[in-house]
Design a protein around this motif. Sequence first.
Motif, mmCIF file in Angstrom:
data_model
loop_
_atom_site.group_PDB
_atom_site.id
_atom_site.type_symbol
_atom_site.label_atom_id
_atom_site.label_comp_id
_atom_site.label_asym_id
_atom_site.label_seq_id
_atom_site.Cartn_x
_atom_site.Cartn_y
_atom_site.Cartn_z
ATOM 1 N N SER A 1 -3.944 9.108 -0.572
ATOM 2 C CA SER A 1 -2.534 9.191 -0.180
ATOM 3 C C SER A 1 -1.868 10.424 -0.780
ATOM 4 O O SER A 1 -0.901 10.951 -0.214
ATOM 5 N N ASN B 1 -0.586 -4.603 4.279
ATOM 6 C CA ASN B 1 0.339 -3.524 3.891
ATOM 7 C C ASN B 1 0.932 -2.847 5.122
ATOM 8 O O ASN B 1 2.118 -2.491 5.148
ATOM 9 N N ILE C 1 0.623 3.129 -9.670
ATOM 10 C CA ILE C 1 1.089 3.639 -8.364
ATOM 11 C C ILE C 1 2.497 4.211 -8.508
ATOM 12 O O ILE C 1 2.817 5.274 -7.957
ATOM 13 N N TRP D 1 5.358 1.997 -1.786
ATOM 14 C CA TRP D 1 4.215 1.188 -2.196
ATOM 15 C C TRP D 1 4.600 -0.273 -2.297
ATOM 16 O O TRP D 1 5.758 -0.619 -2.504
ATOM 17 N N GLY E 1 -1.321 4.584 -2.662
ATOM 18 C CA GLY E 1 -2.253 3.590 -3.202
ATOM 19 C C GLY E 1 -2.676 3.887 -4.628
ATOM 20 O O GLY E 1 -3.487 3.160 -5.196
ATOM 21 N N THR F 1 -5.256 -3.757 3.903
ATOM 22 C CA THR F 1 -4.526 -2.653 4.542
ATOM 23 C C THR F 1 -3.761 -3.145 5.774
ATOM 24 O O THR F 1 -2.687 -2.622 6.105
ATOM 25 N N ASN G 1 -10.204 0.458 -8.389
ATOM 26 C CA ASN G 1 -9.422 -0.683 -7.883
ATOM 27 C C ASN G 1 -9.146 -1.729 -8.949
ATOM 28 O O ASN G 1 -8.292 -2.593 -8.770
#
Length: 478
Positions: free
Chosen positions: A181, A247, A206, A199, A176, A244, A341
Amino acid sequence: MNELSDPRVAQTFRFVRRDYADGVASLVYAFDDGPEMVERIVFPDAPAFAPERAAAFEAALDLLHLVAGVSYYKAGVPSEIRVESTQLDAATVAFLDALYLHGLGEFAYHNKLDLRGRIRFPVSRHSGESRSALQQPKAGHPAPLLDGRKLDPGFRRDDDLKEWLIQPPRTLVPIGGGKDSLVSVEILKRAGEDATAVWVGNSPLIAACAERTGLPMLNIRRELSPLLFEYNRQGAYNGHIPVTAINSAILAVAAVLYGYDAIAFSNERSASSATLEYDGQPVNHQWSKSWEFERTFHDLLHARVAAGLDYFSLLRPLSELAVAERFARTSHYDDAFSSCNRNFRILGPKPADRWCGQCPKCHFVFLALAPFMPKPRLLGIFGRNLLDDATLAPAFDALMEYRDHKPFECVGEGVESRAAMATLATRAEWREDALVARFADEILPLLDRAELDLDALIAPAGEHRIPGRLLRFVDAHR
Ligand SMILES: CC(=O)N[C@H]1[C@@H](OP(=O)(O)OP(=O)(O)OC[C@H]2O[C@@H](n3ccc(=O)[nH]c3=O)[C@H](O)[C@@H]2O)O[C@H](CO)[C@@H](O)[C@@H]1O[C@H](C)C(=O)N[C@@H](C)C(=O)N[C@@H](CCC(=O)O)C(=O)O
Ligand SMILES: Nc1ncnc2c1ncn2[C@@H]1O[C@H](COP(=O)(O)OP(=O)(O)OP(=O)(O)O)[C@@H](O)[C@H]1O
């Protein structure tokens, strides 16, 4: 573009169809008879999968279509949900009802919507079940539990499993760009696991982190329907979604396609705590990072996709502070990672620096790392000292749940922020900084000192699904 009809007055949200060809999955949705919204997921260099994996692949693709629909459904939240692309049994319906209700909890709170009773996925007639099965589990089915309900063994997909499992296990580790991670990557490396850094999306940050891991890499592209952005521009409902979960479903398809048998997420124990309570309901910004989501998604994958396709979070027994402590053990990623973010927007501006320094995530990560690394190293990562900026007092107060609720962001529990601050108040290098000094004078005297024990807060605890072969590496001390 012509004016589109307002999805907020639509009667029905439709899961129209999903297709897969040449490495591209197309997920198609619509409101009523309106234009089709098509999301594309691009799997690079996708192999032609073996016939024995076909059933698992189709099931994973169905699940992805159903989960990724949450981005589009939210634009209108119509009262009817129609699934034209596949059949749904009661357990899948229970999973989807919970995902859309809790995963859109923050969205509903901000838009002043009450989604309780509104989100009702339809149980397909062929399954021989009805929605009443959601309240009354069938007896005598020795299948895995899903949120208190038993799964119908007729749907289990363990028949072909032994054919495509690869020994030793091959693991996808989603990256992430942030610290979590990367802690998982180091655990997997220590364990000698055959892992690939994967990813979703096109973030260069990333990509740089993935490269720094030294692991083999896999980058899956995701193109949301441009119509969603058009609906947004024209005033559709908008807000947070359980990314999430999306993903996770993308990676389940990838695991089947490329022949992996484990997906190791990096969701910590703290992610299960609600951000706030509203109208008697917990609202959790990180719901699809919670233990509840992990457990139910894991069970659904086992039952519907492949019984040996493992899905777990390697960091589940750890608090945010425990993850920070582990991250601080190596400086290998200091100049590559960011938990901010704002770097990960699809649209809109990205920060000039990797750390914007203004958002709750920057504030929390600074505070969480401070007890575990030398001050010059931390200031080198962030380029500034956020704890010596008095204007940030309200922001850090919210993290500590002092006169405010936690921000809607991926931050640790209030007690973790209070304990980190209390620790810094005892350290000569930190205690004169504006916000630490203010904490010591104004807030610390109000607190129960027993809850501020850092060692207790970084001790592993709670339920998890980490495979035995990896567990001792998660728990390992320096
Ligand atoms: C990067 C970010 O935080 N984005 C959130 C932000 O979106 P914004 O409008 O500022 O920009 P974009 O990310 O470019 O999104 C544009 C619009 O696209 C829609 N959208 C995007 C991705 C998607 O999967 N589905 C979508 O529908 C959305 O309508 C956007 O307006 O604010 C939005 C509204 O609150 C958030 O939905 C955006 O969040 C992203 C989906 C995102 O990836 N956020 C993660 C950083 C995030 O919040 N992770 C949580 C985990 C939550 C979980 O339960 O999984 C965390 O780390 O705590
Ligand atoms: N674009 C992405 N592709 C794949 N997995 C992702 C992506 N973004 C986040 N994840 C995964 O989702 C989980 C939650 O993300 P989160 O942002 O909390 O983790 P992180 O970026 O590793 O660390 P941090 O909390 O410091 O930001 C992690 O397992 C992360 O690897």
